[in-house]
Structures are given as C-alpha cells and as structure tokens.
Design a protein around this motif. Structure first.
Motif, PDB file in Angstrom:
ATOM      1  N   UNK A 172       0.823  -1.215   0.000  1.00  0.00           N
ATOM      2  CA  UNK A 172       0.000   0.000   0.000  1.00  0.00           C
ATOM      3  C   UNK A 172       0.863   1.275   0.000  1.00  0.00           C
ATOM      4  N   UNK A 173       2.104   1.167   0.478  1.00  0.00           N
ATOM      5  CA  UNK A 173       2.962   2.364   0.548  1.00  0.00           C
ATOM      6  C   UNK A 173       3.618   2.688  -0.797  1.00  0.00           C
ATOM      7  N   UNK A 174       3.656   1.686  -1.686  1.00  0.00           N
ATOM      8  CA  UNK A 174       4.415   1.929  -2.926  1.00  0.00           C
ATOM      9  C   UNK A 174       3.531   2.015  -4.175  1.00  0.00           C
ATOM     10  N   UNK A 175       2.260   1.603  -4.045  1.00  0.00           N
ATOM     11  CA  UNK A 175       1.399   1.630  -5.229  1.00  0.00           C
ATOM     12  C   UNK A 175       1.327   3.051  -5.783  1.00  0.00           C
ATOM     13  N   UNK A 176       1.488   3.169  -7.087  1.00  0.00           N
ATOM     14  CA  UNK A 176       1.409   4.472  -7.738  1.00  0.00           C
ATOM     15  C   UNK A 176       2.729   5.223  -7.743  1.00  0.00           C
ATOM     16  N   UNK A 177       3.731   4.692  -7.010  1.00  0.00           N
ATOM     17  CA  UNK A 177       5.018   5.419  -6.978  1.00  0.00           C
ATOM     18  C   UNK A 177       5.929   4.937  -8.101  1.00  0.00           C
ATOM     19  N   UNK A 178       6.809   5.824  -8.499  1.00  0.00           N
ATOM     20  CA  UNK A 178       7.767   5.534  -9.543  1.00  0.00           C
ATOM     21  C   UNK A 178       8.707   4.429  -9.025  1.00  0.00           C
ATOM     22  N   UNK A 179       8.844   3.318  -9.741  1.00  0.00           N
ATOM     23  CA  UNK A 179       9.544   2.161  -9.165  1.00  0.00           C
ATOM     24  C   UNK A 179      11.025   2.429  -8.888  1.00  0.00           C
ATOM     25  N   UNK A 180      11.630   3.321  -9.665  1.00  0.00           N
ATOM     26  CA  UNK A 180      13.047   3.642  -9.477  1.00  0.00           C
ATOM     27  C   UNK A 180      13.258   4.348  -8.139  1.00  0.00           C
ATOM     28  N   UNK A 181      12.260   5.160  -7.789  1.00  0.00           N
ATOM     29  CA  UNK A 181      12.362   5.942  -6.558  1.00  0.00           C
ATOM     30  C   UNK A 181      12.219   5.007  -5.343  1.00  0.00           C
ATOM     31  N   UNK A 182      11.449   3.910  -5.502  1.00  0.00           N
ATOM     32  CA  UNK A 182      11.277   2.975  -4.387  1.00  0.00           C
ATOM     33  C   UNK A 182      12.514   2.092  -4.225  1.00  0.00           C
TER      34      UNK A 182
END
Ligand code: ADP
Length: 531
Positions: free
Chosen positions: A209-219
């Motif tokens: 839930x914390x990473x959905x929608x975030x740019x994968x490189x940034x995670x």
C-alpha cells in the motif's frame, strides 16, 4: 485471491445458475443440473456442475443412472427417460409434493445436448413431471425451434464459461504472484508501481500500500555493483519496453531502512495488440547469500595462502641461514636455539592449519567418528590449562570447577580440541589483558563449560557468524592475528555432534565468554552421535 476476484467468481457462478435455471424452466423442469463438457473450456479440469434446485447428495446417483441410459448428442439433442423406481428412493431429498408423495415418483429426466459451432458445451438434465412437454417439443412446433433454443442457451453458456475460465486463470496467476519466492513488481507504462508481491515486501520492507502508484526507481533506488546510482536510461523495464531483454542483471537495491543488498533482476513487458508497451514486470532475486559465499571463497583463498606462506617463509629463511657453511661459527648457541625453536613453532602452526583444513572437510563430508565414553572434565581442563600456561608466559588462568562435578559422555580427544581452540583464541584475541578464566557448572541435564577473556570482544552483529567456516572479524587486530577462521566452526561441529550447544556472550573492547554444553553421563542417550 483478492476480494474483487472472489466477488467476480461469485457473480459468475450466480449468472450460470440463472442461465441454467431459465433453461430448466423453459423445458418445464423444476430441478436440474448442467454437466460441463471439460473440453468446452478447460481440458485439464475435472467435471464441473451447475445445479438448479437440485440436492448435491443426489448428484452422483442421477449421473450414474443418466450415463447408463441413452445419451443425447448433436443428431438427437433431446432424450427423455422415466426415472427408475430404484433411483426414486435415492433421490427423496428433493422432498414430497403438495400431496405428500415424493416428487420423483412421477418425474422423468429430460436431457438436452448443448453445443455450438465451436463444439459441445455439456448436457443439461432436467427433472420434470412425467408427460409434461415444453413448447419446443410439441409436434406442431418444428425441430428448428429446439435447435434455436440450444443455440441461445449455448451462446450464453459459452460466454459465461469462458469468463469463468478467465477468472480461474486469474486466480492461478494471483497464487503464483502471491506465493512466488522471488520478488515481483509490475508497473504501468509510466513506470508507476501497480503490483508489489509479498516476496517483494519481505525483501524491501515496503508494504504494497505504501508503494502503489510510486515511480519504481524511486522505491528501489537501484545502483550498479560499484554503488553508483543508475540513471533512468539504465532502467531494466525501460530497456524491456525498448525490446532489449534484461535477464539476471545484477544490481544493488535499497530496502526501506536504507540497507542495500545484491539482487539479480529480470525485466519483461506486456504489449497491446498494437505492440505498444502497457506494463512492465520486474522479477527480483536476492543474491546476497551467493555474493557472501563468493566473498567467503575469496577470503578463504587469501587467508589460506597468507597462513601457509607466512610459516613457510619463516621456516625457509631460518633453514637457509642455518644451512650456510659459516652458520656454526657465526651463531652462538642461544641464537641457534632461537632459530630452531622458531622453525619448530612455524612447523606446528602449519601442521595445525593443515589439520584444521582436513578436519573441516571431514565435517563437511560427514565422516567424523566419535569415541564416546564417560569423561572427567575437571581432569581434562586441568591438563589443557597447564599446557597453556607452560607455552604462554604472561598468561594467567583462573579455574573454577565445583567439587564432584558430574562426568559427561564425550570423546576426550575432540573435547580437548574444543578447549584448546577456545583457550588459544582467548589468548590470541586479548593482546593486553591476559587474564583468562575457565568455569564449569552442572544443570539438570548438562555440564556447561565457560571460557572468559577480557580481550577485544566481538560486535553483536558478528557473534552468530564467527561460528561459520572461514569467517573472521574484519577489524585490524584480527587481520594481523594468525588464523583461518576454522577453529570455532570445528568447535561447533564437535559440540553439536555430542548433542550440546556452543555460544558466545561478548562486549566489544571488554571481553568474551565462550560457553559450551555437554550431556551429563547419567542423562546422555546412548548410543551417542556419530557424524
Ligand atoms: P581464527 O583461526 O581466525 O582464530 P576461529 O574460528 O577460532 O578462527 O575464530 C573466528 C573469528 O572469531 C576470529 O577470527 C576472531 O575474529 C573471532 N574470535 C574468536 N575468538 C575470539 C575471542 N576470544 N575474542 C575476540 N574475537 C574472537
């Protein structure tokens, strides 16, 4: 399965029941069931049924009987049969009619073969009052009407079954995604995360839930093996979008807490019918352990070569001096003795290293034999500590053994090696404070021996690993101390083969206590372990 998948699958089975119910009613039936032809939608699945007001416990009886009788087919799509009295008693669970008699007594089976141009879909069995006829079977209605009815039901069924098989496939994929040991994340075409599986959560510490929608490189904050940030042009998913396969590419990624670890990633992409990338998939495999093993191997090679080369060089140096023709004349007896003693010590060191290496490989091959017998630990400790005092001037050893200490069941030679190793370490890793204590105490089932020093101590994060093969603490003091990281590995193998444990309690710069336990003679289970 997510809630929406459960919902979808419930909706579909509801639709199928409505469809079958309508077909049963059109054929004047009150109860019915549809047996799906497997090949209609999934040749690998077992038989599937859709029941309409039909008791499940009467299912097998009806099918057995229906399959033994005439079967409808595309030439003769409708078969009507009277329900046998023998079967009626087995189908009583449908319940009595308004007159109190069992409905099945006056019922007949009407079986309709359902098919379409693609192939068969299955057979619909209806239970209906005897002699009841639907409008599709009356003589004045042409046969074409029945075919039309079949085509209508079949097209609805084909659609519903296809949707059902898609949902099942989705469930299978979801199970793979959920239970995969490898991390999987998927992104949309703007590289924003849309799925993050549990393995990925475990690996990175991020919750989906914390990473959905975030740019994968940034995670993931990926870096190359040297620790340099990867630019977007190096994005494995972008490369997969561009049609360049990325398979097992090694990189470092960061967990939520900032810790970095080695992974091998494989990127692939899903394309639209026009060939445009719609989704990217990244498989992430944790290879930290593999890297650690690689490092261990190279440490092993450098440690072993150093440990072998140093004594060989010393022996060779002294031996060449002594071999010179003028050596006798130039060296006084003391100097001669010092050189011969150094040669002897270095030869012992070599001998010990080779012995440890052989020992370690025997442990790995599982071929170490134990001669187990009652052992008086107090006596053995006295022998070993006196030997230590004789060879290590300046070392003090305090021994604390209670009177009448229980005997243990152990292999004397092996336990001597354990004590020797732990005492040698206590001396080696206590460069200034040379005060060592050895204590014994008996518990209910075991005797525990503890060897304490007031030396350099061991950091908490290293304490578990020092028992691993070739593991040496990476500080400067250890680097200049001879050793190959085998002693504690051997100690652990020996103690565990006796059914005991070995552990360390230590505070950095203050000292360490290594303890091991052995079974008391009267508590030991015989025969003892052989490994
Ligand atoms: P080594 O031959 O290197 O001494 P060991 O397996 O006996 O191999 O020990 C592994 C490592 O554990 C050592 O290299 C050292 O870093 C650490 N160690 C062992 N005993 C002690 C001790 N008494 N005090 C501090 N460090 C120790």
């Amino acid at each position: 399965m997510s809630w929406s998948q459960v919902q979808q699958s419930e909706d579909l089975s509801g639709q199928l029941t409505i469809l079958i119910g309508s077909a049963v009613r059109l054929l004047c039936g009150e109860h019915g069931l549809f047996v799906v032809a497997n090949e209609a939608f999934d040749p690998h699945s077992s038989s599937e049924y859709v029941l309409y007001h039909f008791p499940e416990n009467a299912l097998s009886a009806l099918l057995e009987w229906a399959q033994a009788g005439a079967q409808p087919n595309s030439q003769r799509p409708l078969v009507i049969d009277a329900v046998l009295p023998a079967l009626v008693t087995r189908l009583t669970s449908i319940g009595p009619d308004s007159n109190g008699s069992h409905v099945f007594k006056r019922f007949e089976r009407c079986s309709l073969f359902l098919y379409d141009p693609i192939g068969p879909l299955g057979i619909l069995h209806c239970m209906r009052p005897a002699n009841m006829r639907s409008c599709f079977e009356k003589g004045d209605i042409p046969d074409g009407t029945l075919r039309l009815l079949i085509a209508q039901i079949a097209s609805g069924l084909r659609f519903a079954l296809k949707a059902q098989s898609l949902v099942q496939e989705q469930e299978r994929l979801a199970a793979i995604f959920q239970h995969s040991a490898e991390g999987i994340l998927t992104v949309d075409n703007a590289l924003r995360i849309i799925d993050f599986n549990p393995a990925m959560e475990r690996l990175t510490g991020w919750h989906e839930s914390e990473v959905l929608g975030r740019f994968y490189f940034e995670v993931l904050r990926p870096k190359d093996r040297m620790g340099n940030d990867l630019g977007l042009e190096d994005s494995p998913i972008l490369q997969a979008f561009a049609g360049q396969p990325v398979i097992n590419r090694e990189m470092l990624i960061s967990a939520r807490d900032g810790q970095r670890f080695n992974v091998a990633v494989t990127a692939s992409c899903v394309r639209s019918s026009k060939g445009e990338p719609t989704n990217g998939i990244l498989n992430v495999r944790d290879i930290t352990r593999e890297r650690q093993q690689e490092e261990q191997r190279s440490t092993f090679i450098s440690v072993i070569s150093h440990e072998l080369q140093t004594p060989i060089a010393i022996i060779k140096g002294y031996a060449s001096t002594l071999a010179r023709s003028d050596a006798q004349a130039q060296l006084n007896p003391n100097a001669l003795h010092r050189r011969l003693t150094a040669i002897e010590e270095e030869a012992d060191r070599l001998n010990k290293l080779v012995g440890n290496l052989l020992y370690a490989s025997r442990i790995q091959a599982g071929g170490l034999h134990m001669d187990i017998a009652p052992l008086d630990l107090a006596n053995l400790i006295t022998v070993v500590t006196q030997r230590l005092l004789a060879k290590s001037p300046g070392v003090e050893v305090a021994v604390d053994i209670p009177p009448n200490l229980s005997t243990v069941m152990a292999d004397r030679d092996r336990i001597e090696e354990v004590l020797q190793n732990l005492l040698d370490n206590a001396v080696k890793y206590s460069p200034r404070q040379r005060m060592i204590s050895v204590a014994c105490r008996a518990t209910g089932d075991e005797v525990i021996v503890s060897i304490s020093d007031t030396g350099m101590g061991i950091a908490l994060r290293e304490q578990e690993q020092i028992f691993d093969r070739f593991h040496r603490v990476g500080d400067a003091m250890t680097q200049v101390t001879p050793g190959a990281g085998l002693g504690l590995y051997i100690c652990r193998a020996i103690v565990e083969a006796h059914g005991g444990h070995i552990w360390v309690e230590s505070t950095l710069h203050q000292g360490s206590t290594f303890s091991f336990s052995l079974p008391r003679e009267e508590k030991a289970q015989l025969p003892m372990v052989v490994f």
